[in-house]
Scaffold this motif. Structure first.
Motif, PDB file in Angstrom:
ATOM      1  N   ASP A  60       0.831  -1.200   0.000  1.00  0.00           N
ATOM      2  CA  ASP A  60       0.000   0.000   0.000  1.00  0.00           C
ATOM      3  C   ASP A  60       0.869   1.256   0.000  1.00  0.00           C
ATOM      4  OD1 ASP A  60      -2.250   1.703   0.315  1.00  0.00           O
ATOM      5  OD2 ASP A  60      -1.956   1.727   2.474  1.00  0.00           O
TER       6      ASP A  60
ATOM      7  N   LYS B 258       1.182   3.850  -3.335  1.00  0.00           N
ATOM      8  CA  LYS B 258       0.810   5.264  -3.221  1.00  0.00           C
ATOM      9  C   LYS B 258       2.007   6.169  -3.519  1.00  0.00           C
ATOM     10  CE  LYS B 258      -2.937   4.631   0.109  1.00  0.00           C
ATOM     11  NZ  LYS B 258      -3.399   4.875   1.504  1.00  0.00           N
TER      12      LYS B 258
ATOM     13  N   GLU C 179      -6.835   2.760  -2.128  1.00  0.00           N
ATOM     14  CA  GLU C 179      -7.434   2.568  -0.803  1.00  0.00           C
ATOM     15  C   GLU C 179      -8.493   1.482  -0.837  1.00  0.00           C
ATOM     16  OE1 GLU C 179      -6.782   3.747   2.075  1.00  0.00           O
ATOM     17  OE2 GLU C 179      -5.523   5.506   1.778  1.00  0.00           O
TER      18      GLU C 179
ATOM     19  N   VAL D 108      -6.887  -1.972  -1.227  1.00  0.00           N
ATOM     20  CA  VAL D 108      -6.256  -2.423   0.019  1.00  0.00           C
ATOM     21  C   VAL D 108      -7.317  -2.897   1.002  1.00  0.00           C
ATOM     22  CG1 VAL D 108      -4.951  -1.664   2.033  1.00  0.00           C
ATOM     23  CG2 VAL D 108      -4.189  -1.026  -0.250  1.00  0.00           C
TER      24      VAL D 108
END
Length: 396
Positions: A44, A48, A246, A249
């Motif tokens: 994650d 990002k 998001e 995840v």
């Protein structure tokens, strides 16, 4: 309480192999949960960070008609920013991008592509735009372009190859030119690579007949209130642009919860069975405690504390072999068995897990609470025992 903890330790250590098997299973669950969760947190964080570095910056301005997933909107998704902003773009303070449709013909094959013009002076994104400078490529009359490694491989092109590109300008007139692949760059972000051809923004503006017009603008920091755009552009925050990651995840975390549950159930089932057997085999001991003045709640608490001691011993054992393993993973990473780019998501094929203090403490508290619970459930039967009968070795 100190006496209860001492007795609990003594009873568990006296049980020998049975105790250590339970501790080993529990410690494995402890390490496995932290490791898998750490991989997800690491992926994650990497995804990002790479999206911010390669594509979105710290926020973007989009033309109101622009939809990255709908190529039919691209022909009408462009406008000219203010003169002040144009000067800032020329200085490289922002990454201005013009998006258009096109078709390339490498070795006679037809490949639909997305043409993306970007200012070569930009310092916001990691895309190596300096290779598109006209001064660096003045020897050839072909338009200098760049591709990601995945795109170049799928088109069977290498640096120095030339191919024909066809596009349609703002008036709907088709045109074609020769392009030269001057740079193949590696990127972990598929939306910067797959189906993309990068060229100088001013060159694409001339090809399309769009003077100083752009489709979107990437920001070096959160400057949504400092830029003066017309109503033709809308600000997209970094949180909005990262929302897909998001959601993915969160979806993956829910799937992992099933795996966590299986590990916990296996470990807790072993402890539950051990505690049930312990209550049955130690009935004389229980009767002795009650006869010596222990209340039934104190005896129940003793057996419950034994479950907590399992968690402590499992944590100590997990520290012995788990710390070197997790430290090695943190430094060397985890090699993905498949190419992440094939799934169309951002992320490197080499993931480095993240292990926070909150993750470790949270996992310990979860296992400790669950262990105490499954130890308390069979211990409740002690409250119904008759001390006289238990001293004789019988359960009432």
């Amino acid at each position: 309480m100190k006496l209860a903890i001492y007795i609990a330790f003594k009873n568990l250590l006296g049980a020998g192999l049975r105790t250590w098997i339970n501790v080993l299973v529990l410690s494995f669950s402890f390490v496995a949960i932290i490791w898998i969760k750490g991989i997800m947190l690491g992926w994650d964080h990497q995804a990002k960070s790479q999206l911010i570095e390669w594509e979105i910056g710290h926020g973007q301005y989009w033309h109101t008609n622009y939809d990255p997933n709908d190529s039919f909107t691209w022909d009408d998704s462009h406008a000219s920013p203010s003169d002040t902003l144009l000067n800032a773009i020329k200085e490289g303070r922002y990454a201005a991008i013009l998006v258009a449709q096109g078709v390339i013909y490498p070795e006679g094959r037809m490949v639909p592509v997305c043409l993306k013009g970007i200012n070569t002076t930009q310092q916001v994104l990691k895309i190596p735009t300096s290779f598109l400078s006209q001064e660096e490529n003045s020897k050839s009359s072909a338009i200098p372009v760049m591709m990601g490694a995945y795109m170049a491989n799928s088109c069977q092109l290498k640096e120095g190859d030339q191919f024909l590109v066809r596009w349609r300008d703002k008036d709907g007139v088709f045109d074609a030119r020769e392009m030269e692949l001057v740079k193949v760059f590696a990127t972990p972000v598929p939306t910067v690579d797959a189906g993309q051809i990068w060229l100088d923004c001013s060159t694409l503006q001339n090809m399309m007949g769009l003077n100083n017009e752009i489709t979107l603008l990437s920001l070096p920091s959160n400057e949504s209130n400092e830029l003066l755009f017309s109503n033709e552009f809308q600000f997209k925050s970094k949180e909005f642009l990262l929302s897909d990651i998001e959601k993915m995840v969160q979806m993956k975390s829910k799937g992992q919860s099933v795996f966590y549950l299986v590990l916990l159930v296996l470990a807790m089932l072993a402890i539950f069975d051990t505690q049930v057997l312990s209550v049955f085999k130690r009935r004389r001991e229980i009767g002795t405690y009650i006869a010596l003045g222990y209340t039934r709640s104190e005896v129940v608490r003793l057996f419950t504390i034994e479950g907590g001691v399992y968690a402590l011993l499992a944590s100590a054992l997990a520290l012995l072999y788990g710390y070197p393993f997790l430290l090695w993973q943190y430094r060397n990473g985890f090699k993905m068995p498949v190419d992440v780019a094939e799934f169309g998501i951002a992320g490197s094929n080499h993931i480095y897990p993240l292990f926070s203090l909150a993750l470790i403490l949270g996992t310990f508290l979860l296992i400790a609470f669950t262990t105490l619970l499954v130890s308390y459930l069979p211990a409740r039967k002690i409250a119904a025992l008759n001390p006289a009968e238990t001293l004789k070795g019988r359960l009432s």
